[in-house]
Design an enzyme around this catalytic site. Sequence first.
Site, PDB file in Angstrom:
ATOM      1  N   LYS A  48       0.811  -1.233   0.000  1.00  0.00           N
ATOM      2  CA  LYS A  48       0.000   0.000   0.000  1.00  0.00           C
ATOM      3  C   LYS A  48       0.841   1.278   0.000  1.00  0.00           C
ATOM      4  O   LYS A  48       0.366   2.350   0.367  1.00  0.00           O
ATOM      5  CB  LYS A  48      -1.027   0.047   1.150  1.00  0.00           C
ATOM      6  CG  LYS A  48      -1.860  -1.188   1.345  1.00  0.00           C
ATOM      7  CD  LYS A  48      -2.329  -1.825   0.091  1.00  0.00           C
ATOM      8  CE  LYS A  48      -3.372  -1.019  -0.644  1.00  0.00           C
ATOM      9  NZ  LYS A  48      -3.685  -1.671  -1.971  1.00  0.00           N
ATOM     10  N   HIS A 104       7.334  -7.639  -1.660  1.00  0.00           N
ATOM     11  CA  HIS A 104       7.003  -6.927  -0.420  1.00  0.00           C
ATOM     12  C   HIS A 104       7.836  -7.498   0.739  1.00  0.00           C
ATOM     13  O   HIS A 104       7.550  -7.211   1.901  1.00  0.00           O
ATOM     14  CB  HIS A 104       5.535  -7.133  -0.051  1.00  0.00           C
ATOM     15  CG  HIS A 104       4.535  -6.422  -0.906  1.00  0.00           C
ATOM     16  ND1 HIS A 104       4.696  -5.133  -1.340  1.00  0.00           N
ATOM     17  CD2 HIS A 104       3.323  -6.824  -1.382  1.00  0.00           C
ATOM     18  CE1 HIS A 104       3.625  -4.770  -2.046  1.00  0.00           C
ATOM     19  NE2 HIS A 104       2.783  -5.783  -2.091  1.00  0.00           N
ATOM     20  N   SER A 134      -4.930   3.052   3.681  1.00  0.00           N
ATOM     21  CA  SER A 134      -5.017   2.340   2.400  1.00  0.00           C
ATOM     22  C   SER A 134      -5.130   0.831   2.648  1.00  0.00           C
ATOM     23  O   SER A 134      -5.941   0.140   2.026  1.00  0.00           O
ATOM     24  CB  SER A 134      -3.774   2.674   1.565  1.00  0.00           C
ATOM     25  OG  SER A 134      -3.843   2.076   0.311  1.00  0.00           O
ATOM     26  N   GLY A 254      -5.521   7.785  -4.120  1.00  0.00           N
ATOM     27  CA  GLY A 254      -4.266   8.297  -4.675  1.00  0.00           C
ATOM     28  C   GLY A 254      -3.876   9.682  -4.186  1.00  0.00           C
ATOM     29  O   GLY A 254      -3.346  10.485  -4.953  1.00  0.00           O
TER      30      GLY A 254
HETATM   31  P1  A3P Z   1      -4.872   4.807  -1.572  1.00  0.00           P
HETATM   32  O1  A3P Z   1      -5.508   3.552  -1.082  1.00  0.00           O
HETATM   33  O2  A3P Z   1      -4.470   5.726  -0.455  1.00  0.00           O
HETATM   34  O3  A3P Z   1      -5.668   5.505  -2.614  1.00  0.00           O
HETATM   35  P2  A3P Z   1       0.060  -0.382  -3.632  1.00  0.00           P
HETATM   36  O4  A3P Z   1       0.209  -0.348  -5.106  1.00  0.00           O
HETATM   37  O5  A3P Z   1       1.358  -0.488  -2.909  1.00  0.00           O
HETATM   38  O6  A3P Z   1      -0.948  -1.393  -3.213  1.00  0.00           O
HETATM   39  O7  A3P Z   1      -0.482   1.053  -3.183  1.00  0.00           O
HETATM   40  C1  A3P Z   1      -1.780   1.459  -3.480  1.00  0.00           C
HETATM   41  C2  A3P Z   1      -1.899   2.943  -3.233  1.00  0.00           C
HETATM   42  O8  A3P Z   1      -1.225   3.664  -4.288  1.00  0.00           O
HETATM   43  C3  A3P Z   1      -3.351   3.393  -3.260  1.00  0.00           C
HETATM   44  O9  A3P Z   1      -3.477   4.420  -2.264  1.00  0.00           O
HETATM   45  C4  A3P Z   1      -3.476   3.932  -4.686  1.00  0.00           C
HETATM   46  O10 A3P Z   1      -4.539   4.841  -4.859  1.00  0.00           O
HETATM   47  C5  A3P Z   1      -2.128   4.586  -4.869  1.00  0.00           C
HETATM   48  N1  A3P Z   1      -1.824   4.781  -6.307  1.00  0.00           N
HETATM   49  C6  A3P Z   1      -1.886   3.872  -7.299  1.00  0.00           C
HETATM   50  N2  A3P Z   1      -1.578   4.435  -8.484  1.00  0.00           N
HETATM   51  C7  A3P Z   1      -1.297   5.745  -8.238  1.00  0.00           C
HETATM   52  C8  A3P Z   1      -0.922   6.855  -9.062  1.00  0.00           C
HETATM   53  N3  A3P Z   1      -0.738   6.730 -10.362  1.00  0.00           N
HETATM   54  N4  A3P Z   1      -0.749   8.043  -8.459  1.00  0.00           N
HETATM   55  C9  A3P Z   1      -0.936   8.185  -7.123  1.00  0.00           C
HETATM   56  N5  A3P Z   1      -1.284   7.176  -6.288  1.00  0.00           N
HETATM   57  C10 A3P Z   1      -1.454   5.958  -6.846  1.00  0.00           C
END
Ligand code: A3P
Length: 290
Positions: A48, A104, A134, A254
């Site tokens: 996350k 991870h 998240s 995001g």
């Molecule tokens: P949120 O749940 O706070 O929106 P991971 O890929 O490690 O699982 O992380 C997911 C988090 O990265 C999510 O956060 C998601 O919205 C955010 N995320 C994914 N793509 C993104 C982008 N292009 N720009 C900004 N945040 C992004």
Amino acid sequence: QGSAMAQDYVWCQGIPFPAGGFNPEIIKAAHEKLVLKDEDIITVTYPKSGTHWLIEVLSLIHTKGDPKWIRSVTILDRSPWLESKRGFKFTVERKEGPPLITSHLPIQLFPKSFFTSKAKVIYVIRNPKDVLISGYYFWRFTNLAKKPESLQQYFEWFLQGHVPYGSWFEHVRGWMSMREKENVLILSYEQMKKDPRNMIEKICWFLGKVLEPGELDLVLENSSFQAMKENKMSNIIDVPEELVPASVKITRKGITGDWKNHFTPAQTQAFEETFREKMAGLPPELFSWD
Ligand code: A3P
């Protein structure tokens, strides 16, 4: 509804992993036997923290901004998780192709071969309060691991490290010990949000890749939050629906600071106390968020 079929954890060296998709024997084999190649580029994060975003950027750097690949192949197939059942097999059997891999794993379980190779790791660190929020939405609405019943419950689990991949504090501490190595680049989600172009330039420099300005524009455009939201290959579509329902999107909000919409003052105080205690001694500039 749904919680009846929720998976629990499997454990490997004291770390809980989501029972959906992971097996301790494979994690152990990834640690002990997986041979990384010098040309490998590994995205490493605590879940996350922006994993999928970095993978999208690396995929696009690989194709010089051309979105064909990111629109036709899922993230899991472009950059498999080396410790998962499926990703381990893929990583062992691969012959050629783009050298993108994801993990991870905390540093003590990462493939030993990395430490004598020239493989490159890019580690993304994110404000742990936002990681917590998240993660709460992700683990609560998927059936991959033990499901929290409330934010307060997840909050407590998070501070204790009883969440998938264990303690955020230990994960970050472990990987930060590698920050001076020339084959490790540390990025923060918050810097990526503030100046994504600079982030792409930094990554290119680290990887020794040169992009034309127009190609860099394409990487930027095609990896934006909006572009990723619209690209179904950037979300989790290749995991069975009973584990990850289609309604759960990686691209949730995001943004930075969503924790402020969720934490009570008491939670904020408890979190900050734990943070100070567990991260004592690390340079504060590593943690560049509010
Ligand atoms: P949120 O749940 O706070 O929106 P991971 O890929 O490690 O699982 O992380 C997911 C988090 O990265 C999510 O956060 C998601 O919205 C955010 N995320 C994914 N793509 C993104 C982008 N292009 N720009 C900004 N945040 C992004």
